[in-house]
Scaffold this active site. Structure first.
Site, PDB file in Angstrom:
ATOM      1  N   LYS A 111       0.758  -1.231   0.093  1.00 53.11           N
ATOM      2  CA  LYS A 111       0.101  -0.153   0.049  1.00 53.11           C
ATOM      3  C   LYS A 111       0.909   1.225  -0.010  1.00 53.11           C
ATOM      4  O   LYS A 111       0.503   2.164  -0.447  1.00 53.11           O
ATOM      5  CB  LYS A 111      -0.925  -0.148   1.287  1.00 53.11           C
ATOM      6  CG  LYS A 111      -2.073  -1.263   1.125  1.00 53.11           C
ATOM      7  CD  LYS A 111      -3.110  -1.320   2.081  1.00 53.11           C
ATOM      8  CE  LYS A 111      -4.086  -2.255   1.787  1.00 53.11           C
ATOM      9  NZ  LYS A 111      -3.761  -3.698   1.478  1.00 53.11           N
TER      10      LYS A 111
HETATM   11  C1  LIG Z   1      -4.227  -4.491   1.163  1.00 54.09           C
HETATM   12  C2  LIG Z   1      -3.546  -5.837   0.773  1.00 54.09           C
HETATM   13  C3  LIG Z   1      -3.972  -6.745  -0.330  1.00 54.09           C
HETATM   14  C4  LIG Z   1      -5.269  -6.649  -0.896  1.00 54.09           C
HETATM   15  O1  LIG Z   1      -5.349  -5.771  -2.086  1.00 54.09           O
HETATM   16  P1  LIG Z   1      -6.221  -5.150  -2.396  1.00 54.09           P
HETATM   17  O2  LIG Z   1      -6.042  -3.950  -3.003  1.00 54.09           O
HETATM   18  O3  LIG Z   1      -7.196  -4.720  -1.215  1.00 54.09           O
HETATM   19  O4  LIG Z   1      -7.164  -6.214  -3.260  1.00 54.09           O
HETATM   20  C5  LIG Z   1      -3.239  -7.829  -0.068  1.00 54.09           C
HETATM   21  N1  LIG Z   1      -2.220  -8.264   0.550  1.00 54.09           N
HETATM   22  C6  LIG Z   1      -1.642  -7.392   1.491  1.00 54.09           C
HETATM   23  C7  LIG Z   1      -0.362  -7.495   2.323  1.00 54.09           C
HETATM   24  C8  LIG Z   1      -2.434  -5.917   1.566  1.00 54.09           C
HETATM   25  O5  LIG Z   1      -2.027  -5.083   2.520  1.00 54.09           O
END
Ligand SMILES: *Cc1c(COP(=O)(O)O)cnc(C)c1O
Length: 495
Positions: A111
């Protein structure tokens, strides 16, 4: 002219700056643009370009009302020395396949890619009508990783504040400490009694509350906005790394320009994988995008049956950032797959909120399935895959990435189409589960687990994670779901 409107109606006509500032449309829909795909990104010139150059190519197509200088400033600030790898999202061989690491940013989760740049985008927007003192309060519900990445991105960013809610007891010790130790005079962190979906639904209600909006504007000069992946400014930076992956495969001479590639994506709210679909619409040769879920396999059921049904048990798993029943960004994919049919989307989302389910017409499902593959892993499989990946490749993966790894092993492999597994978190964010899976000592604290893991695998814990053990906890607030609105109002007053 690229303008944005809701997935549920065409009445709005916003620039990308306005859409980023606002976050979510008044009718609850997500901002989309009908010009997506009209301009392609040149893939013939990708090889040899830096991440920052590729980011500029992609973002100038997606956010055309930012000036060249603005985009370059945002990119340089967001993808600088806070990343531990100069490639930002390096692609590495993994057996016969590839893994793209998205976790080399300041909070060790994918993120960061979006949340390092979103505050910079926001800082270059201006209030819609007149109030020059207007400040933006970001309100976010997190299943673990978004919260910290958003806090890190927005801490002390001019003109903004941030309030993060996380489900009490449902994030790892490391994740919780990452948030509760966050510095910055404009940050607020609060645990909620409920699960992620409860908290996310409450945040959506807070955004829709017109009376609250009026009070915040009058009393505090504050407008609310979202840093969840429903924000366009959160989504589009993620399109960049799909192009970066392609560039890196070109440089490794794994592919030639025009060859197709397949991506396997650990999925929760559908933001990461949706960005892959946007990349495809921008001309990237993507054969399939594979949705990998954990035991909360609502997307697997949807893609196989055509019915999205959120009325099902919620499982708290060892991959908490994928523990989601309502996958918000799916709405954008449905919008484009329905040939931009706002009436249909509006109806489906209404069915979802009224009946907890909706059904997508079969011809449209057929189209969706021609691009999106799917699979899921239960918790035992996740543990087995962490061990399998280490034993076969001497590469340590976290439980989220392991869901994708499992699904990738299950798929038939076409030797002509390279597969890239997106790795979404550092294994050091979940050291206990990783140690248990690898048969290592997991009896101590998360920090002792990190040390054991480092020693056994010859890898190093990111310093920011290891340092949490001695960091100062600043926040210990806990509220009920219906106390969230009051918390936001207090935070806005203090901004
Ligand atoms: C947020 C997240 C996901 C999922 O991603 P999305 O964009 O919500 O589908 C997968 N793995 C980790 C470690 C995350 O932080």
């Amino acid at each position: 002219m690229t303008t944005f409107h809701s997935t549920r109606s065409t009445t709005d006509s916003l620039t990308s700056k306005q859409a980023i500032r606002k976050g979510i449309a008044d009718d609850g829909g997500l901002f989309v643009t009908d010009s997506l795909g009209e301009t392609h990104v040149d893939i013939a010139s990708l090889a040899g370009k830096s991440y920052q150059q590729i980011a500029f190519d992609v973002l100038s197509v997606l956010l055309p009302d930012y000036t060249e200088a603005e985009l370059k400033e945002c990119i340089d600030e967001a993808y600088g020395p806070q990343w531990s790898d100069e490639k930002i999202t390096p692609v590495k061989p993994l057996g016969d396949d590839y893994v793209m690491e998205l976790f080399n940013g300041p909070t060790s989760a994918f993120k960061d890619v979006a949340l390092q740049i979103l505050p910079r985008f926001m800082a270059r927007t201006t209030p819609a009508d007149g109030d020059a003192d207007e400040k933006i309060m970001i309100v976010t519900a997190t299943s673990g990783d978004t919260g910290k990445a958003a806090l890190a991105g927005f801490a002390d960013a001019a003109g903004t504040g941030i309030t993060v809610f996380y489900p009490e007891g449902k994030v790892s010790q490391v994740q919780e400490l990452q948030m509760t130790t966050q510095s910055g005079s404009n940050v607020n962190v609060c645990a909620v009694k409920g699960n992620f979906d409860d908290a996310q639904s409450a945040v959506k209600r807070i955004f829709g509350d017109k009376e609250l909006a009026g009070r915040l504007a009058d009393d505090s000069h504050v407008v609310l906005s979202s840093a969840n992946s429903i924000n366009v400014g959160r989504l589009v930076p993620q399109v960049v790394y799909y192009f970066s992956a392609y560039a890196q495969l070109l440089e490794r001479q794994v592919i030639n320009v025009g060859d197709e590639v397949e991506f396997v994506v650990p999925t929760g709210n559908f933001g990461d994988i949706l960005a892959g679909y946007y990349a495809k619409l921008l001309g990237l040769p993507v054969k399939h995008l594979v949705v990998a879920s954990d035991k909360n396999n609502v997307l697997f059921d949807f893609l196989t049956s055509g019915t999205y049904n959120r009325q099902r048990p919620f499982f708290q798993t060892i991959s908490p950032s994928m523990d989601i029943l309502i996958s918000s960004n799916l709405e954008r994919m449905l919008y484009y797959m329905s040939d931009k049919d706002t009436r249909l989307i509006s109806m489906l989302m209404n069915d979802l909120s009224q009946w907890g389910a909706y059904e997508v017409p079969e011809p449209m499902m057929k189209k969706i399935r021609s691009i999106f593959g799917t699979g899921w892993a239960d918790e035992n499989q996740v543990r087995e895959m962490i061990a399998d990946c280490w034993n076969k490749n001497h590469y340590v993966i976290d439980p989220h990435t392991a869901c994708g790894y499992y699904v990738m092993q299950q798929m038939p492999r076409d030797p002509l189409t390279p597969r890239v597994l997106l790795s979404t978190a550092s294994p050091y964010k979940f050291p206990r589960v990783v140690n248990e899976s690898l048969g290592l000592d997991a009896s101590g604290t998360d920090f002792e687990c990190m040390d054991v893991l480092a020693k056994a695998t010859g890898t190093t814990a990111p310093a920011a994670l290891r340092g949490l053990e001695t960091a100062n906890v600043r926040f210990d607030n806990v509220v009920e779901i219906d106390g969230m609105e009051g918390f936001v109002e207090q935070a806005a007053k203090a901004l």
